[in-house]
Design a protein around this motif. Sequence first.
Motif, PDB file in Angstrom:
ATOM      1  N   SER A 125       0.806  -1.224   0.000  1.00 16.64           N
ATOM      2  CA  SER A 125       0.000   0.000   0.000  1.00 16.64           C
ATOM      3  C   SER A 125       0.835   1.267   0.000  1.00 16.64           C
ATOM      4  O   SER A 125       0.383   2.322  -0.451  1.00 16.64           O
ATOM      5  CB  SER A 125      -0.950   0.007   1.203  1.00 16.64           C
ATOM      6  N   ALA A 126       2.071   1.187   0.482  1.00 20.24           N
ATOM      7  CA  ALA A 126       2.926   2.381   0.501  1.00 20.24           C
ATOM      8  C   ALA A 126       3.277   2.849  -0.900  1.00 20.24           C
ATOM      9  O   ALA A 126       3.674   3.998  -1.091  1.00 20.24           O
ATOM     10  CB  ALA A 126       4.202   2.099   1.291  1.00 20.24           C
ATOM     11  N   SER A 127       3.123   1.968  -1.894  1.00 22.22           N
ATOM     12  CA  SER A 127       3.473   2.331  -3.267  1.00 22.22           C
ATOM     13  C   SER A 127       2.252   2.549  -4.145  1.00 22.22           C
ATOM     14  O   SER A 127       2.344   2.456  -5.373  1.00 22.22           O
ATOM     15  CB  SER A 127       4.355   1.235  -3.886  1.00 22.22           C
ATOM     16  N   LEU A 128       1.098   2.823  -3.543  1.00 23.10           N
ATOM     17  CA  LEU A 128      -0.092   3.102  -4.341  1.00 23.10           C
ATOM     18  C   LEU A 128       0.182   4.273  -5.275  1.00 23.10           C
ATOM     19  O   LEU A 128       0.571   5.357  -4.833  1.00 23.10           O
ATOM     20  CB  LEU A 128      -1.280   3.432  -3.438  1.00 23.10           C
ATOM     21  N   PRO A 129      -0.029   4.099  -6.585  1.00 27.52           N
ATOM     22  CA  PRO A 129       0.319   5.170  -7.515  1.00 27.52           C
ATOM     23  C   PRO A 129      -0.632   6.354  -7.471  1.00 27.52           C
ATOM     24  O   PRO A 129      -0.261   7.464  -7.850  1.00 27.52           O
ATOM     25  CB  PRO A 129       0.259   4.470  -8.889  1.00 27.52           C
ATOM     26  N   ASP A 130      -1.872   6.154  -7.019  1.00 30.89           N
ATOM     27  CA  ASP A 130      -2.879   7.214  -7.062  1.00 30.89           C
ATOM     28  C   ASP A 130      -3.821   7.009  -5.881  1.00 30.89           C
ATOM     29  O   ASP A 130      -4.665   6.105  -5.894  1.00 30.89           O
ATOM     30  CB  ASP A 130      -3.632   7.149  -8.392  1.00 30.89           C
ATOM     31  N   LEU A 131      -3.704   7.839  -4.869  1.00 30.56           N
ATOM     32  CA  LEU A 131      -4.516   7.677  -3.667  1.00 30.56           C
ATOM     33  C   LEU A 131      -5.995   7.937  -3.933  1.00 30.56           C
ATOM     34  O   LEU A 131      -6.868   7.289  -3.344  1.00 30.56           O
ATOM     35  CB  LEU A 131      -4.006   8.595  -2.559  1.00 30.56           C
ATOM     36  N   GLU A 132      -6.296   8.885  -4.818  1.00 35.16           N
ATOM     37  CA  GLU A 132      -7.703   9.156  -5.133  1.00 35.16           C
ATOM     38  C   GLU A 132      -8.329   7.955  -5.846  1.00 35.16           C
ATOM     39  O   GLU A 132      -9.456   7.561  -5.538  1.00 35.16           O
ATOM     40  CB  GLU A 132      -7.817  10.403  -6.004  1.00 35.16           C
ATOM     41  N   ALA A 133      -7.588   7.361  -6.786  1.00 29.73           N
ATOM     42  CA  ALA A 133      -8.092   6.164  -7.476  1.00 29.73           C
ATOM     43  C   ALA A 133      -8.245   5.013  -6.490  1.00 29.73           C
ATOM     44  O   ALA A 133      -9.198   4.229  -6.592  1.00 29.73           O
ATOM     45  CB  ALA A 133      -7.140   5.779  -8.610  1.00 29.73           C
ATOM     46  N   ALA A 134      -7.310   4.903  -5.531  1.00 25.66           N
ATOM     47  CA  ALA A 134      -7.408   3.846  -4.525  1.00 25.66           C
ATOM     48  C   ALA A 134      -8.656   4.025  -3.663  1.00 25.66           C
ATOM     49  O   ALA A 134      -9.351   3.054  -3.331  1.00 25.66           O
ATOM     50  CB  ALA A 134      -6.160   3.836  -3.658  1.00 25.66           C
ATOM     51  N   HIS A 135      -8.939   5.264  -3.297  1.00 24.62           N
ATOM     52  CA  HIS A 135     -10.144   5.543  -2.504  1.00 24.62           C
ATOM     53  C   HIS A 135     -11.394   5.131  -3.273  1.00 24.62           C
ATOM     54  O   HIS A 135     -12.282   4.455  -2.722  1.00 24.62           O
ATOM     55  CB  HIS A 135     -10.200   7.032  -2.163  1.00 24.62           C
ATOM     56  N   ASP A 136     -11.473   5.522  -4.546  1.00 22.84           N
ATOM     57  CA  ASP A 136     -12.635   5.182  -5.356  1.00 22.84           C
ATOM     58  C   ASP A 136     -12.774   3.666  -5.503  1.00 22.84           C
ATOM     59  O   ASP A 136     -13.888   3.127  -5.453  1.00 22.84           O
ATOM     60  CB  ASP A 136     -12.524   5.823  -6.738  1.00 22.84           C
TER      61      ASP A 136
END
Length: 464
Positions: free
Chosen positions: A350-361
């Motif tokens: 999770s520390a390398s998520l490329p896009d936090l907004e996309a992850a939230h969605d």
Amino acid sequence: MAALSSPTAWPAGTHRPAAWAQRTSAANRAHGSHGAQGTQGTHDAHGPLAEPTSRASGAPVERAAARRACAFVFIANLPHLAEAYGQDFASAASLEVQRRLCAGFTSLPSSDMARLRDDCFLVWANEAFECGPFGIHEAGKASGASRRASHPVETLLAVLGAEPVRSGGIAALVQLHADWIDVRSPQQMGASEIELTLWTAQPFPDSRESRADGWRQLYRADMDVAVRVSEALRADELSFSWQPVVHPGSVATTLYRSGRARIAPSRGDAASLAPEVFMPCLQRLGLTRAFDRTAMRRAVAALRLQPSAHIGVSISAQGIQIDHWWASLLAVLEREPALASRLVIEIAGSASLPDLEAAHDFCVQLQMRGCRIAVRDFGGGADNVAAVQACKPDIVKLDAALLRRARDSEFGRECLRGMLATSAHFAPHVVVDGVERDDDVHIAADAGAQWLQGYGIGREGGKP
């Protein structure tokens, strides 16, 4: 029709942000001066926004004149293949993708497909590539229509990239990027429209990418592992071992069973291939999506076979975005909420998520369908607090290193207690992972652990 042949110099990376798509739409309108049938629609991440047209009767001229939904296919790692294996192999990879497109997704290649460059192809809706009547108004307002429009692209990606490309004794996988695009038929496209299409299709450059010493050797070693994984998936050699997540006061009280993927040993290998070995290779190559898709499909099959089971399956950070790769799974989860309620999606890295907004969605969409979200390896040193805040998980799983350090000192035990207290603010369920021996259970329980997981609890099994 004009065509370009040199492969792109842009490296594989994340997709263009929405702002780029808006710029592309504006540019499409600007290029509408090519003629009376110039580009009039806009490009959308989920489906073609051109007005639907009736299917042509089959004559090439009539088919070319009709406005049809169109998808682009971009080989994002073609420059990498050229650098690692030579230009001859890269050219062979391009021709093989073209052959697969012609064989599986076109009825009449001359009017159904266009090769814009070695790394970019267009394929229009036809009898072999059914896209359905997804018009600008329907696809723009209905999530169901958007998901249905994603199914053809999901199939396109899965089929084109499933099998390694082989040439000159070399085997490698292509990394594909595909989406809908609003363009005219290949006979009508001008040079400027081709250039605009190429610009739209390319992934956004990854500024973090660098060429360290030994890059070529590492790339080829990673690709060898990726090819083995791909062949194992095609041979149905992916299996899971299942670890229970249990209550410290009673191992019979199980939250769910966490699945650990394994690739069966190939000839000459004594042991199976563990995810700790192959997942970093797939991640470096940008090739995790096909594996994640297969793993989730196997998880759904396991849930159907075991109607009372609750299971968790890990997916990589690269897969934490709602896109075409998830179309069929989202449809299943929406149709079968009882099944979705028994599925835990564990986010690894999770520390390398490329896009936090996309992850939230992504997490919101899966939770709306009844799934639970777990974030793994929390508190192990990587800065994944922002990822946990974005994902709002139902379950936080602490990094196993916290429990190992707690064995050695009072300071380590204080850190474990502190992390358990902190994690309770992020999720209703917190799991201490890495339990390997009896005293680990006592250490975790004394620190206030709510749930435990590890090799020292119960036995791994072949069924959830």
